[in-house]
Design a protein around this motif. Structure first.
Motif, PDB file in Angstrom:
ATOM      1  N   ALA A 289      47.720 -34.016 145.129  1.00 53.94           N
ATOM      2  CA  ALA A 289      47.779 -34.059 146.570  1.00 53.94           C
ATOM      3  C   ALA A 289      47.757 -32.775 147.183  1.00 53.94           C
ATOM      4  O   ALA A 289      47.169 -32.440 148.130  1.00 53.94           O
ATOM      5  N   LYS A 290      48.432 -31.583 146.699  1.00 49.08           N
ATOM      6  CA  LYS A 290      48.480 -30.444 147.044  1.00 49.08           C
ATOM      7  C   LYS A 290      47.218 -30.017 146.963  1.00 49.08           C
ATOM      8  O   LYS A 290      46.447 -28.867 147.644  1.00 49.08           O
ATOM      9  N   ALA A 291      46.567 -30.237 145.768  1.00 43.60           N
ATOM     10  CA  ALA A 291      45.274 -29.458 145.580  1.00 43.60           C
ATOM     11  C   ALA A 291      44.288 -30.142 146.607  1.00 43.60           C
ATOM     12  O   ALA A 291      43.311 -29.183 147.370  1.00 43.60           O
ATOM     13  N   ILE A 292      44.312 -31.486 146.969  1.00 36.55           N
ATOM     14  CA  ILE A 292      43.248 -31.937 148.206  1.00 36.55           C
ATOM     15  C   ILE A 292      43.432 -31.318 149.201  1.00 36.55           C
ATOM     16  O   ILE A 292      42.598 -30.818 149.991  1.00 36.55           O
ATOM     17  N   ALA A 293      44.726 -31.059 149.492  1.00 45.58           N
ATOM     18  CA  ALA A 293      45.477 -30.268 151.050  1.00 45.58           C
ATOM     19  C   ALA A 293      44.731 -28.663 150.773  1.00 45.58           C
ATOM     20  O   ALA A 293      44.182 -28.532 152.114  1.00 45.58           O
ATOM     21  N   ALA A 294      45.031 -28.254 149.951  1.00 48.98           N
ATOM     22  CA  ALA A 294      44.282 -26.808 149.885  1.00 48.98           C
ATOM     23  C   ALA A 294      42.940 -26.819 149.860  1.00 48.98           C
ATOM     24  O   ALA A 294      42.343 -26.199 150.769  1.00 48.98           O
ATOM     25  N   ALA A 295      41.945 -27.783 149.448  1.00 48.45           N
ATOM     26  CA  ALA A 295      40.763 -27.564 149.264  1.00 48.45           C
ATOM     27  C   ALA A 295      40.385 -28.076 150.954  1.00 48.45           C
ATOM     28  O   ALA A 295      39.236 -27.462 151.466  1.00 48.45           O
ATOM     29  N   GLN A 296      40.914 -29.068 151.431  1.00 55.42           N
ATOM     30  CA  GLN A 296      40.509 -29.545 152.861  1.00 55.42           C
ATOM     31  C   GLN A 296      40.768 -28.463 153.893  1.00 55.42           C
ATOM     32  O   GLN A 296      40.043 -28.235 155.000  1.00 55.42           O
ATOM     33  N   ALA A 297      41.733 -27.664 153.778  1.00 56.54           N
ATOM     34  CA  ALA A 297      42.239 -26.607 154.779  1.00 56.54           C
ATOM     35  C   ALA A 297      41.242 -25.183 154.400  1.00 56.54           C
ATOM     36  O   ALA A 297      41.207 -24.309 155.184  1.00 56.54           O
ATOM     37  N   TYR A 298      40.562 -25.183 153.350  1.00 56.69           N
ATOM     38  CA  TYR A 298      39.775 -23.987 153.036  1.00 56.69           C
ATOM     39  C   TYR A 298      38.428 -24.322 153.875  1.00 56.69           C
ATOM     40  O   TYR A 298      37.745 -25.244 153.894  1.00 56.69           O
ATOM     41  N   HIS A 299      38.048 -23.122 154.218  1.00 58.86           N
ATOM     42  CA  HIS A 299      36.726 -22.969 154.878  1.00 58.86           C
ATOM     43  C   HIS A 299      35.681 -21.875 154.268  1.00 58.86           C
ATOM     44  O   HIS A 299      36.424 -20.825 154.315  1.00 58.86           O
ATOM     45  N   ASP A 300      34.501 -22.103 153.918  1.00 64.23           N
ATOM     46  CA  ASP A 300      33.605 -20.994 153.524  1.00 64.23           C
ATOM     47  C   ASP A 300      32.454 -21.255 154.102  1.00 64.23           C
ATOM     48  O   ASP A 300      32.066 -22.488 154.851  1.00 64.23           O
ATOM     49  N   LEU A 301      31.410 -20.390 154.327  1.00 66.55           N
ATOM     50  CA  LEU A 301      30.334 -20.182 155.138  1.00 66.55           C
ATOM     51  C   LEU A 301      29.431 -21.483 154.636  1.00 66.55           C
ATOM     52  O   LEU A 301      28.882 -21.978 155.920  1.00 66.55           O
ATOM     53  N   TYR A 302      29.237 -21.678 153.609  1.00 67.68           N
ATOM     54  CA  TYR A 302      28.132 -22.813 153.204  1.00 67.68           C
ATOM     55  C   TYR A 302      28.989 -24.222 152.696  1.00 67.68           C
ATOM     56  O   TYR A 302      28.093 -24.800 152.358  1.00 67.68           O
ATOM     57  N   GLY A 303      30.140 -23.949 152.577  1.00 63.12           N
ATOM     58  CA  GLY A 303      30.932 -24.960 151.923  1.00 63.12           C
ATOM     59  C   GLY A 303      30.811 -25.561 150.395  1.00 63.12           C
ATOM     60  O   GLY A 303      31.131 -26.334 149.927  1.00 63.12           O
ATOM     61  N   TYR A 304      30.178 -24.366 149.726  1.00 62.31           N
ATOM     62  CA  TYR A 304      30.009 -24.332 148.250  1.00 62.31           C
ATOM     63  C   TYR A 304      31.229 -24.413 147.585  1.00 62.31           C
ATOM     64  O   TYR A 304      31.581 -25.160 146.472  1.00 62.31           O
ATOM     65  N   ASP A 305      32.089 -23.338 148.106  1.00 64.47           N
ATOM     66  CA  ASP A 305      33.412 -23.385 147.190  1.00 64.47           C
ATOM     67  C   ASP A 305      34.198 -24.466 147.287  1.00 64.47           C
ATOM     68  O   ASP A 305      34.844 -25.030 146.431  1.00 64.47           O
ATOM     69  N   LYS A 306      34.314 -25.249 148.671  1.00 64.75           N
ATOM     70  CA  LYS A 306      34.892 -26.146 148.994  1.00 64.75           C
ATOM     71  C   LYS A 306      34.361 -27.538 148.030  1.00 64.75           C
ATOM     72  O   LYS A 306      35.281 -28.311 147.510  1.00 64.75           O
ATOM     73  N   SER A 307      33.175 -27.436 148.087  1.00 64.45           N
ATOM     74  CA  SER A 307      32.626 -28.648 147.223  1.00 64.45           C
ATOM     75  C   SER A 307      32.937 -28.453 145.875  1.00 64.45           C
ATOM     76  O   SER A 307      33.312 -29.580 145.114  1.00 64.45           O
ATOM     77  N   ARG A 308      33.069 -27.254 145.312  1.00 58.92           N
ATOM     78  CA  ARG A 308      33.255 -27.219 143.795  1.00 58.92           C
ATOM     79  C   ARG A 308      34.804 -27.468 143.723  1.00 58.92           C
ATOM     80  O   ARG A 308      35.065 -28.079 142.657  1.00 58.92           O
TER      81      ARG A 308
END
Length: 494
Positions: A289-308
């Protein structure tokens, strides 16, 4: 520069740090040719046959047939496989002798590195360093052409890096430094040893020292610049090493200090996976659940990091059989190719869990606009999983859904070994015969298939009959591989 290239550039440094080796977070698909059979009831006659053929004789015959292979690359590959098995069996002296038979200097150096790693892993450091010296003496160890100075340097460094890696896993900082001092250092090689020193420091509990070493390593990389956050990347590397060495509490503590949200999410996913493996599902649920929250809160220019990050989380959820949660996570992935990877991982995990209908539903969610055969690749892996589970008819039905011209050789090899596990050795061999020598990839799969069939039959106590059909293969490459399988089958469970 196209969009995907920009996305890759924007995440290059992060992905470099994250490839330390602990992020194979989902369940790995073991090739069916190496699958171990279920324990079987052995008749007295078969048990006697198993004992009448020794591991020594099977390995010796496998080596002899490998030497009869006319093609040098195939001969080197066959001997390298024998060495891998000898190392697993702890027969390091035999492995040394087999190395001397390899005609390829590159393949020989890799084999020396594997043996040295095993020696260093078991604490035999003097033997490991002697092996490193052997890697530089081509003619003295049987090579027909003398090694150049460049080859001597590269091969010795390769072996020493293997020694350093083994000692790092033991937390032996001084052992790593000894390997470094014996190497012929250049900037790139020095960096690799510095990385191993940092890993050793993590294993030994010196987290602060490891963070300093990792930061130095990152700053010394050619692509490191003013914008590089070496301190944060060092913490990511520390956490990755902690996961590698099973320190879940340490990894969670380090994750809390990571600024990069996508990297933090991936570390947390890894920790959650480790918690599942240790049977602590309650803690794992909270960590995911913490991992999902961290990923959802993250923003990168093209969304690739978030997707990974979402991909790694979905893999963990699928591996823990939370398939609905995994699909919900996969749906949050913006990059098409990465989303397909997630649904493929989910489909494979469901297939291995025996939910083949659910696996096909997951595969149906894959869209081929990201890559031409993503959906077909997933369906193929489902068929392999069905074969691995012994559902041969299901595997054949599934593979029949693939379009004409799609390469189904992997499934054919998996079915062959599955037939052997069911006791149908004749059918297994007939299936393996469908893999032609004219197709290089199919031939490689056939080499592994006959090894798997022979291993299954030998483990079932029928090694003598396995040797009978091996003698009819009329191809030294196949015979060597199958005889190696006999040796593996005879030692399985011992």
């Amino acid at each position: 520069m196209n969009m995907r290239s920009k996305m890759r550039d924007s995440t290059r440094k992060l992905r470099f740090i994250l490839r330390v080796g602990v992020f194979g977070l989902g369940a790995l698909l073991v090739h069916a040719a190496n699958a171990r059979p279920q324990a079987t009831q052995k008749k007295d006659g078969k048990a006697a046959a198993k004992e009448s053929i020794s591991v020594d004789s099977a390995l010796a015959e496998s080596t002899k047939r490998a030497q009869d292979i006319p093609d040098p690359p195939q001969k080197s590959a066959a001997l390298a496989k024998i060495i891998e098995v000898e190392i697993k069996m702890g027969r390091l002296a035999d492995a040394h002798q087999t190395i001397s038979l390899i005609p390829s200097s590159d393949a020989r150096a890799r084999a020396f590195s594997q043996v040295a790693f095993a020696e260093a892993e078991s604490g035999k450091l003097d033997a490991a360093f002697a092996t490193a010296d052997l890697a530089t003496r081509g003619e003295a160890t049987g090579l027909k052409v003398a090694l150049s100075e460049q080859q001597q340097r590269d091969y010795k460094n390769m072996v020493l890096r293997g020694i350093a890696s083994a000692r790092a896993a033991a937390g032996d900082v001084e052992g790593v430094r000894r390997a470094e001092s014996a190497a012929i250092l250049s900037g790139d090689i020095a960096n690799k040893f510095l990385h191993e020193i940092a890993r050793a420091q993590v294993k030994s509990g010196d987290v602060a020292g490891a963070a300093k070493s990792f930061a130095e390593y990152i700053r010394s990389m050619p692509d490191s610049g003013a914008s590089t956050d070496a301190a944060d990347q060092a913490i990511i590397s520390v956490a990755a090493a902690q996961l590698e060495f099973g320190d879940i509490a340490g990894a969670l503590s380090s994750a809390a200090r990571i600024h990069n949200g996508a990297a933090r999410a991936i570390i947390l996913a890894g920790a959650g996976n480790a918690q599942v493996e240790h049977g602590d599902r309650t803690a794992a649920t909270a960590t995911i659940a913490k991992a999902i929250a961290a990923a959802q809160a993250y923003h990168d220019l093209y969304g690739y990091d978030k997707s990974r990050a979402f991909l790694e989380i979905a893999k963990v959820q699928a591996a823990s059989r939370d398939f609905h949660g995994a699909q919900d996570t996969a749906k949050q992935i913006s990059d098409g190719f990465t989303k397909n990877q997630a649904f493929t991982a989910i489909a494979i995990a469901q297939a291995h869990a025996g939910d083949f209908a659910g696996a096909m539903q997951a595969a149906a969610a894959i869209v081929n606009d990201a890559a031409a055969t993503n959906r077909e690749d997933a369906i193929k892996e489902i068929a392999v999983a069905e074969a691995d589970a012994g559902n041969i008819a299901g595997a054949r039905t599934t593979v029949a859904q693939l379009p004409a011209g799609y390469d189904t050789n992997t499934v054919t090899a998996a079915i062959a070994v599955a037939e052997a596990r069911s006791g149908d050795y004749k059918g297994a061999l007939a299936t393996s015969d469908l893999l032609p020598e004219s197709d290089r990839r199919a031939w490689a799969l056939r080499i592994f298939a006959v090894r798997g069939i022979a291993s299954v039959q030998a483990e079932a106590g029928d090694a003598a009959r396995a040797k009978e059909w091996i003698a009819t293969l009329n191809a030294p490459t196949l015979e060597s591989s199958a005889l190696l399988g006999v040796a593996e089958g005879l030692t399985s469970g011992k």
